[in-house]
Write an enzyme that holds these catalytic residues in place. Structure first.
Site, short mmCIF file in Angstrom:
data_model
loop_
_atom_site.label_atom_id
_atom_site.label_comp_id
_atom_site.label_asym_id
_atom_site.label_seq_id
_atom_site.Cartn_x
_atom_site.Cartn_y
_atom_site.Cartn_z
N THR A 126 0.93 -1.16 0.01
CA THR A 126 0.09 0.07 -0.08
C THR A 126 0.84 1.21 -0.14
O THR A 126 1.95 1.27 0.46
CB THR A 126 -0.65 0.03 1.28
N ASP A 127 0.34 2.50 -0.44
CA ASP A 127 1.00 3.52 -0.46
C ASP A 127 1.19 4.08 1.15
O ASP A 127 2.00 5.01 1.21
CB ASP A 127 0.49 4.63 -1.32
N GLU A 128 0.52 3.65 2.00
CA GLU A 128 0.37 4.10 3.32
C GLU A 128 2.03 3.93 3.89
O GLU A 128 2.09 4.31 5.06
CB GLU A 128 -0.70 3.59 4.10
N TYR A 148 -1.68 -0.30 11.51
CA TYR A 148 -1.80 -0.78 9.98
C TYR A 148 -0.57 -0.63 9.05
O TYR A 148 -0.02 -1.82 8.56
CB TYR A 148 -3.18 -0.48 9.53
N LYS A 170 2.37 -3.42 7.32
CA LYS A 170 2.42 -3.43 6.07
C LYS A 170 3.69 -3.30 5.41
O LYS A 170 4.39 -3.88 4.65
CB LYS A 170 1.43 -2.65 5.22
P1 NAD Z 1 -10.10 -6.81 2.95
O1 NAD Z 1 -10.12 -6.35 4.30
O2 NAD Z 1 -11.27 -6.40 2.25
O3 NAD Z 1 -10.04 -8.27 2.74
C1 NAD Z 1 -8.95 -8.96 3.40
C2 NAD Z 1 -9.32 -10.45 3.21
O4 NAD Z 1 -8.07 -11.10 3.67
C3 NAD Z 1 -10.48 -10.83 3.96
O5 NAD Z 1 -11.05 -12.03 2.89
C4 NAD Z 1 -9.75 -11.78 5.00
O6 NAD Z 1 -10.89 -12.80 5.23
C5 NAD Z 1 -8.68 -12.18 4.79
N1 NAD Z 1 -7.80 -12.36 5.82
C6 NAD Z 1 -7.65 -11.69 6.94
N2 NAD Z 1 -6.67 -12.11 7.66
C7 NAD Z 1 -6.38 -13.37 7.35
C8 NAD Z 1 -5.75 -14.55 7.60
N3 NAD Z 1 -4.76 -14.62 8.77
N4 NAD Z 1 -5.45 -15.76 6.68
C9 NAD Z 1 -6.26 -15.58 5.66
N5 NAD Z 1 -6.86 -14.80 5.35
C10 NAD Z 1 -7.14 -13.50 5.90
O7 NAD Z 1 -8.90 -5.96 2.32
P2 NAD Z 1 -8.66 -5.41 0.78
O8 NAD Z 1 -9.21 -3.80 1.14
O9 NAD Z 1 -9.20 -6.19 -0.22
O10 NAD Z 1 -6.93 -5.30 0.89
C11 NAD Z 1 -6.39 -6.41 0.41
C12 NAD Z 1 -4.96 -6.37 0.24
O11 NAD Z 1 -4.52 -5.08 -0.43
C13 NAD Z 1 -4.23 -5.79 1.89
O12 NAD Z 1 -2.98 -6.47 1.98
C14 NAD Z 1 -4.31 -4.36 1.86
O13 NAD Z 1 -3.09 -3.86 2.79
C15 NAD Z 1 -3.99 -3.97 0.44
N6 NAD Z 1 -4.13 -2.75 -0.20
C16 NAD Z 1 -5.51 -2.31 0.00
C17 NAD Z 1 -5.94 -1.25 -0.49
C18 NAD Z 1 -7.37 -0.56 -0.25
O14 NAD Z 1 -7.72 0.71 -0.69
N7 NAD Z 1 -8.20 -1.41 0.09
C19 NAD Z 1 -5.23 -0.25 -1.28
C20 NAD Z 1 -3.62 -0.77 -1.44
C21 NAD Z 1 -3.46 -1.95 -0.98
O1 DAU Z 2 -4.23 4.14 0.66
C1 DAU Z 2 -4.23 2.73 0.74
C2 DAU Z 2 -5.10 2.20 1.97
O2 DAU Z 2 -6.47 2.89 1.64
C3 DAU Z 2 -5.14 0.96 2.05
O3 DAU Z 2 -4.05 0.33 2.26
C4 DAU Z 2 -6.02 0.39 3.39
O4 DAU Z 2 -6.21 -0.95 3.40
C5 DAU Z 2 -7.45 1.12 3.10
O5 DAU Z 2 -8.50 0.90 4.02
C6 DAU Z 2 -7.44 2.59 2.91
O6 DAU Z 2 -6.89 3.29 4.06
P1 DAU Z 2 -7.79 4.63 4.23
O7 DAU Z 2 -7.36 4.94 5.84
O8 DAU Z 2 -7.15 5.80 3.39
O9 DAU Z 2 -9.19 4.41 3.85
P2 DAU Z 2 -10.47 4.84 4.64
O10 DAU Z 2 -11.79 4.24 3.70
O11 DAU Z 2 -10.60 4.10 5.94
O12 DAU Z 2 -10.62 6.45 4.75
C7 DAU Z 2 -10.30 7.12 3.72
C8 DAU Z 2 -10.03 8.67 4.28
O13 DAU Z 2 -11.65 8.99 4.63
C9 DAU Z 2 -9.26 8.80 5.11
O14 DAU Z 2 -8.80 9.95 5.28
C10 DAU Z 2 -10.43 8.73 6.60
C11 DAU Z 2 -11.54 9.31 6.07
N1 DAU Z 2 -12.70 8.75 6.87
C12 DAU Z 2 -12.96 7.47 6.89
C13 DAU Z 2 -14.24 6.79 7.33
C14 DAU Z 2 -14.46 5.20 7.38
C15 DAU Z 2 -13.87 9.42 7.02
O15 DAU Z 2 -13.68 10.62 7.22
N2 DAU Z 2 -14.91 9.04 7.75
C16 DAU Z 2 -15.10 7.64 7.86
O16 DAU Z 2 -16.18 7.27 8.38
#
Ligand code: NAD
Ligand code: DAU
Length: 375
Positions: A143-145, A168, A172
Site C-alpha cells: 500500500t502507499d500508506e 496498519y 504493511k
Molecule cells: P479486505 O479487508 O477487504 O480483505 C482482506 C481479506 O483477507 C479478507 O477476505 C479476510 O478474510 C482475509 N484474511 C484476513 N486475515 C487473514 C488470515 N490470517 N489468513 C487468511 N486470510 C485472512 O482487504 P482489501 O481492501 O481487499 O485489501 C487487500 C490487500 O490489499 C491488503 O493486503 C491491503 O493491505 C492491500 N491494499 C488495500 C488497498 C485498499 O484501498 N483497500 C490499497 C492498497 C493495498
Molecule cells: O491508501 C491505501 C489504503 O487505503 C489501504 O492500504 C487500506 O487498506 C485502506 O483501508 C485505505 O486506507 P484509508 O484509511 O485511506 O481508507 P478509509 O476508507 O478508511 O478512509 C479514507 C479517508 O476517509 C481517510 O482520510 C479517513 C476518512 N474517513 C474514513 C471513514 C471510514 C472519514 O472521514 N470517515 C469515515 O467514516
C-alpha cells in the site's frame, strides 16, 4: 498446449482479492487458482461463490499463519505464483487492536515466504545462495500508506523512504521489509506493488465510500473525520488488479512498483459527490427508492447529513502516488476515470444491496456503534 500456472491467492474473499480472481478467470486461460482465506469479518464466501468451480478455482478456509496447512497446500498444488492479499486492512481497527495486525500482516507473510522457500528451492549456487525453480514468483500486495504522509506538494516514488504512522501501515511496511529481506538474503523471486486507495464493487462498508453510500440509504449521519480535508489518491479496483497481474507476468524480479492514477480528492468532496449522485438517481429512477430507510421523499438527501466527527488518531494528511515506473516500464495506465468509476460503484451498491445486507449481518452494528460513539 497452454502451460498452466498454479496460483495461491490469499485473502480473495475480501475486496481486492475477489476482484482480482474474477479478473484473472475472465482474462487468462493459463491459471489455476487456490484461494486461501480465513473468512474474517472482511471475507465473505458469497462474493466469490460463482468463481469457485473446483477445476480452475478451489477455495480453502484457513489462516496464512498456519504453517502446516500452508506447507501442505504447497505440496498438494505445486504453486508457481503466490499473490498475498490476505491482511487486516482497516486503519481504524488497527488503532483499536494493533496486535492482530502485526500477527496477520507480518508473521502471516513470513509464514507464506517460508513455505514458498521450502517448496521452491532447488539447490545452492557456488556462493551458497539458493537456486530457484524456474518461473516462480512471490507477489506482495502492499500500500502507499507505507510511505507515510505528504504535505501539499510532491508524490511518493519507489525511492521514498518508508515512514508509516498507523499500526496498519507499520505492519504493511514491516511485511514489505520481510519480503525484500527474503529477496536479498535468499534471492527469492519476489515483487511488490504499492497501491493507492481502491474503490469499487465488494468493498466492506467500513471504508469511506461504501460506508457513506450505506449511511445515506439509512438516513444516518455521514461521519467525516476532522474537517474532511485529508487527501487520498483513488483508483478503481480493476485498474489495480490489472497492474498486479502485469507486474507478476512482466515486472522485473525483485522490483517494487507504485500503482496510482493521479486522482487526488479531499474526503469532503467525495462525500458530497456521493450525496449528490444518490439524490439524482433517487429523483430520476424512483424504483430505487425502496432501498431508502425513508422513501417518502428525497428532499432529505442533502449535505445536512454530513457530520464532522473527531479526527482519526495520527491521521495521514495526504497520499499521492507517482506511477511513472509502472507506466514507463510496463505500459500500465489507469483506464477508469474517477467520474465514471464512482457512478459505477454507487450503482453497484444500489443493485447489490443484498450483498451489503449479507456482509453487515453479524457484528457490524456493534462495530459501528463502538467506533463512532466517541466521535
Ligand atoms: P479486505 O479487508 O477487504 O480483505 C482482506 C481479506 O483477507 C479478507 O477476505 C479476510 O478474510 C482475509 N484474511 C484476513 N486475515 C487473514 C488470515 N490470517 N489468513 C487468511 N486470510 C485472512 O482487504 P482489501 O481492501 O481487499 O485489501 C487487500 C490487500 O490489499 C491488503 O493486503 C491491503 O493491505 C492491500 N491494499 C488495500 C488497498 C485498499 O484501498 N483497500 C490499497 C492498497 C493495498
Ligand atoms: O491508501 C491505501 C489504503 O487505503 C489501504 O492500504 C487500506 O487498506 C485502506 O483501508 C485505505 O486506507 P484509508 O484509511 O485511506 O481508507 P478509509 O476508507 O478508511 O478512509 C479514507 C479517508 O476517509 C481517510 O482520510 C479517513 C476518512 N474517513 C474514513 C471513514 C471510514 C472519514 O472521514 N470517515 C469515515 O467514516
Amino acid at each position: 498446449m497452454t502451460q498452466m500456472k498454479n496460483y495461491l491467492v490469499t485473502g480473495a474473499a475480501g475486496f481486492i482479492g475477489a476482484n482480482y480472481i474474477k479478473y484473472l478467470l475472465q482474462h487468462f486461460d493459463d491459471v489455476r487458482i487456490v484461494v486461501l482465506d480465513a473468512l474474517t469479518y472482511a471475507g465473505y464466501l458469497g462474493t466469490i461463490h460463482e468463481d469457485i468451480d473446483n477445476e480452475r478455482c478451489v477455495f480453502v478456509k484457513g489462516d496464512i499463519g498456519d504453517a502446516p496447512l500452508v506447507q501442505q497446500l504447497f505440496q498438494e498444488y505445486k504453486f508457481d505464483v503466490v499473490v498475498n492479499f490476505a491482511a487486516e486492512s482497516h486503519v481504524d481497527r488497527s488503532i483499536e487492536n494493533p496486535q492482530l495486525f502485526l500477527q496477520t500482516n507480518i508473521l502471516g507473510t513470513q509464514n507464506l515466504l517460508q513455505a514458498a522457500r521450502t517448496a521452491w528451492v532447488t539447490g545452492k549456487d557456488e556462493q551458497g545462495y539458493p537456486t530457484w525453480r524456474a518461473g516462480v514468483r512471490f507477489h506482495q500486495v502492499s500500500t502507499d500508506e507505507v510511505y507515510g504522509s505528504l504535505g501539499d506538494e510532491g508524490y511518493f516514488t519507489e525511492q521514498t523512504p518508508l515512514c508509516p504512522h498507523s499500526p496498519y501501515s507499520a505492519s504493511k511496511a514491516s511485511a514489505d521489509f520481510v519480503v525484500l529481506a527474503t529477496r536479498d538474503t535468499y534471492k527469492m523471486p519476489v515483487s511488490i506493488t504499492r497501491c493507492s486507495n481502491n474503490y469499487g464493487p465488494y468493498q466492506f462498508p467500513e471504508k469511506l465510500i461504501p460506508l457513506i453510500i450505506n449511511n445515506v440509504l439509512h438516513k444516518k449521519p455521514l461521519p467525516v473525520y476532522g474537517q474532511g480535508l485529508n487527501v487520498r489518491d483513488w483508483l478503481y479496483v480493476e485498474d489495480h488488479c490489472r497492474a498486479i497481474e502485469l507486474v507478476i507476468r512482466q515486472g522485473q524480479d525483485g522490483s517494487v512498483y507504485n500503482v496510482g492514477g493521479h486522482n487526488e480528492m479531499r474526503n469532503i468532496d467525495i462525500v458530497k459527490i456521493i450525496i449528490q449522485s444518490i439524490r439524482t438517481i433517487m429523483d430520476e429512477e424512483p424504483q430505487y427508492r425502496s432501498l431508502l430507510a425513508d422513501g417518502s421523499s428525497t428532499e432529505w438527501i442533502d449535505e445536512s447529513l454530513i457530520t464532522f466527527v473527531k479526527d482519526r488518531l495520527g491521521h495521514d494528511a495526504r497520499y499521492g502516488i507517482d506511477p511513472t515506473k509502472i507506466g514507463n516500464d510496463l505500459g500500465w495506465r489507469p483506464e477508469t476515470p474517477f467520474a465514471q468509476g464512482i457512478q459505477k460503484t454507487i450503482r453497484w451498491y444500489l443493485d447489490h444491496y443484498e450483498w451489503v445486507k449479507a456482509v453487515t449481518r453479524d457484528d457490524y452494528q456493534q462495530y459501528y456503534e463502538k467506533m463512532y460513539q466517541h466521535r
